[in-house]
Every structure is written in C-alpha cells, then in structure tokens.
Design a protein around this motif. Structure first.
Motif, mmCIF file in Angstrom:
data_model
loop_
_atom_site.group_PDB
_atom_site.id
_atom_site.type_symbol
_atom_site.label_atom_id
_atom_site.label_comp_id
_atom_site.label_asym_id
_atom_site.label_seq_id
_atom_site.Cartn_x
_atom_site.Cartn_y
_atom_site.Cartn_z
ATOM 1 N N ARG A 86 0.793 -1.238 0.000
ATOM 2 C CA ARG A 86 0.000 0.000 0.000
ATOM 3 C C ARG A 86 0.829 1.294 0.000
ATOM 4 N N GLN A 89 -0.863 4.746 0.058
ATOM 5 C CA GLN A 89 -1.407 5.234 1.335
ATOM 6 C C GLN A 89 -0.370 6.038 2.114
ATOM 7 N N ILE A 258 -1.730 2.785 8.757
ATOM 8 C CA ILE A 258 -2.160 2.048 7.564
ATOM 9 C C ILE A 258 -2.364 0.575 7.930
#
Ligand SMILES: *Cc1c(COP(=O)(O)O)cnc(C)c1O
Length: 354
Positions: A86, A89, A258
């Motif tokens: 990710r 993010q 996250i």
C-alpha cells in the motif's frame, strides 16, 4: 514534479550484509532518492544518487523549528517478485502531515513512481529470509538557512532503504505496556495525526520512564482529559472484547495507521465485528479484570501485530491471555503477513508488485 528521474551510478557497491544479524535501521542500501523544493521550481531535481551524507547549513530550519515529517513502509520478496504494501497510502498520509506542518505537498503519483524506480535499482537488497523485508523511509524536511519563525522556503524529499530482519524471530513474543498518566503524546488540535518527527522527541522521556519501570512501551492516553486510550506511539492498539475487535476511534491526536486501517478491512472481510470507539481507561481495566477482554495487540508497519501480555494501568498489572499470543491475533497476523509476502491472494489490491 513531473520531470525525468536522473540516475547517478555509484562507483562501488556495498557488500550485502547477513540480514538476520543486523540491528533495525543501521544498514542502508547503495542508493537513495532525492528531490528539492524551491518557490521558483516547486519540487524538482528528482534523482537517484549513491547513498551519502547530506550537506546542510547550521541554520537549516528543520533543525531549529522542526518542520520535518516522515513515512515508513516495507517491501517484501517472494521468489523473483518484490512486493510493496500500500505505498499509495503512505504518500497520501505524507501529504496530510506536510499540510499540517505548512510544508509543500508532494505529487503522490510521481513519488510512487520514484519509489518503484529506486526499488528496481535496489531489487537485490530486498532480503528473502523468513520475516525479513526492506524498510522504506521517505522523509521531507525544511532546509532553508534562516532563523526566522515562518515556513521555510526550501525543502528536501528523500527516500532511503534499510534491510531489516523479522521483528520477532520465529515467534510472536508478547510485550508489556505502561499506561502513562502524566506525560501526553499529543493534544486536541495539535499534530498527533501527522507523522511529524517532533512527536517522537516528545515521547522519549515517557518511553524511558516505562523502560525503567520494566515495561517495553508506553500506552498513551488522550492529551485533554487523560482518560481515553489512544495508541502505543509507533503502533495503534486493538482489543478483543466479547470476541469482537475494538480500537480507539480516530480523533485527530491518534496517528491513522495504515496497518490499523488495513486490519479493520481484513478483519471485517474475515467475518469479525470491528468497533471504533472511545475507550475509557477505567473500562479497559474492568474489562481486563473481568475477562471480557481476552487479547490486546499493537498494530504498525514494523511488527504488523505485536501481542501485549502485560499492561500496567494506574499501578496495577493486568496479565493478558496468560502472556501468550491469542487466537484472534495469530489468525490476523498470519493472514495479513501472507498477503504482504504474496503467499495468499490479495482480494483488496493492496500489494504493488515489481
Ligand atoms: C507510524 C505510526 C503508527 C503506525 O502506522 P502504520 O502506518 O501502521 O505503520 C502508529 N502510531 C504512530 C505514532 C506512528 O508514527
């Protein structure tokens, strides 16, 4: 941004270390990404250069007034593939931090491209041992030489890489937490939600106190009433209560992890009920005492899930699940790390492969 990325080759490459024996954050790869912000050109001079010392003026603003933010994420090896978890993010959150500290935002897409380019150059540095990974540290700081108090006019955005061993070795060893009643990490309206370097400086004294009292980490309470559970300082906190997952709801002073966000999504996908709520410290003590709460764990990039076996609240020690990792923590840890390492299907599209 939007310029082409220059690559300056190193004359000599380092010998790769035995990752299983290195201390976290002490060994860095051959290359780094760097770029510079000026009012005239915006973010420019994007390049991948040999890892090297920075040259800074002693009046550089980051040193004096603390305009400095960072991010942390990891790349994992699976066969020939390198998987990044990710990364979009992290750059999104970096912009939220930059905005709060009156620093210029980066272009998230270009930053992601630059990171992937850097990782391609440094592919061989992503370790493939059990639980090992390449830790990625993007950071932005003010570098204008000026002692006046106002936002700096110039900045640097760099990314460095560091191979790291498994946080735990082979087993998830429960850690101990000390609930801090005096010091606070952040306050309402402050910079708690930002990954600002200064938040860490403010936390160190309480960390030292907790260590001296025999606990590994601090569990922070809110900075206004000092009654509500916030987080662990580099991890968010989760509880298993009546077989449901509970975590403090984001309130502006908690860092929006996250791992936290992804765990909530994964847990719901797996059929767990997840609640985000305000958790009063006295309720936490009662629920630990009565056995309503059966598991406690921290959640963050470094360890993914870090089970908590002992928790000191107002001077009273609470032992959680016999100081062993519990079934829910283990289940989530296994599934989460399987997705990160590409051992199990990623139904969320979290993993970027190169
Ligand atoms: C980085 C950080 C976390 C964890 O965030 P992740 O994105 O999950 O790594 C939690 N709390 C603080 C204060 C942090 O700086």
């Amino acid at each position: 941004m939007g310029q082409t990325l220059q690559i300056e080759r190193a004359n000599q490459l380092k010998n790769k270390p035995d990752v299983s024996t290195i201390k976290f954050g002490t060994v860095f790869t051959d290359y780094m990404f760097t770029s510079r912000y000026t009012p005239e050109y915006g973010w420019s001079e994007h390049s991948i250069i040999p890892y090297q010392n920075l040259q800074l003026s002693p009046s550089c603003q980051a040193i004096h007034y603390g305009q400095s933010v960072f991010e942390g994420l990891k790349a994992y090896k699976n066969g020939d593939d390198v998987l990044v978890f990710r990364p979009d993010q992290n750059f999104k959150r970096m912009n939220q931090s930059l905005s709060r500290l009156s620093m210029p935002e980066i272009n998230e897409e270009n930053a992601l491209d630059a990171l992937l380019e850097l990782l391609k150059v440094e592919r061989d540095w992503v370790p493939d041992g059990e639980g090992q990974s390449l830790y990625i540290r993007p950071f932005v700081f003010a570098d204008e030489p000026f002692l006046g108090v106002r936002p700096s006019e110039s900045y640097q955005f760099n990314i460095i890489l560091s191979p790291v061993a498994s946080y735990y070795g082979n087993q998830l060893n429960p850690s101990s937490l000390y609930v801090e009643d005096d010091f606070v990490r952040s306050v309402r309206g402050g910079v708690g939600f930002a990954k600002a370097s200064g938040n860490y400086a403010a936390s160190l004294l309480a960390q030292k106190k907790a260590n001296e009292l025999g606990y590994e980490q601090v569990l922070w309470l809110d900075g206004v009433e000092q009654k509500y559970v916030e987080e662990v300082g580099s991890m968010n906190i989760f509880f298993v209560r009546d077989n449901e997952l509970v975590t403090p709801k984001l309130n502006g002073s908690i860092l929006p992890g996250i791992t936290r966000k992804s765990l909530i999504e994964l847990a719901e996908y797996k059929g767990y009920t997840v609640k985000e709520e305000s958790i009063h410290i006295d309720d936490l003590a009662n629920d630990l005492h009565s056995g309503r709460i059966t598991e406690v764990f921290g959640a963050g990039t470094a360890a993914v899930i870090s089970p908590v076996g002992r928790l000191n609240i107002h001077g009273v020690d609470h032992i959680v699940n016999d100081n062993q990792i519990g079934p829910v923590s283990q289940d989530l840890y296994d599934h989460f790390t399987d997705i990160q390492y590409g051992r199990r299907e990623d139904p969320f599209g979290w993993v970027v492969k190169l």
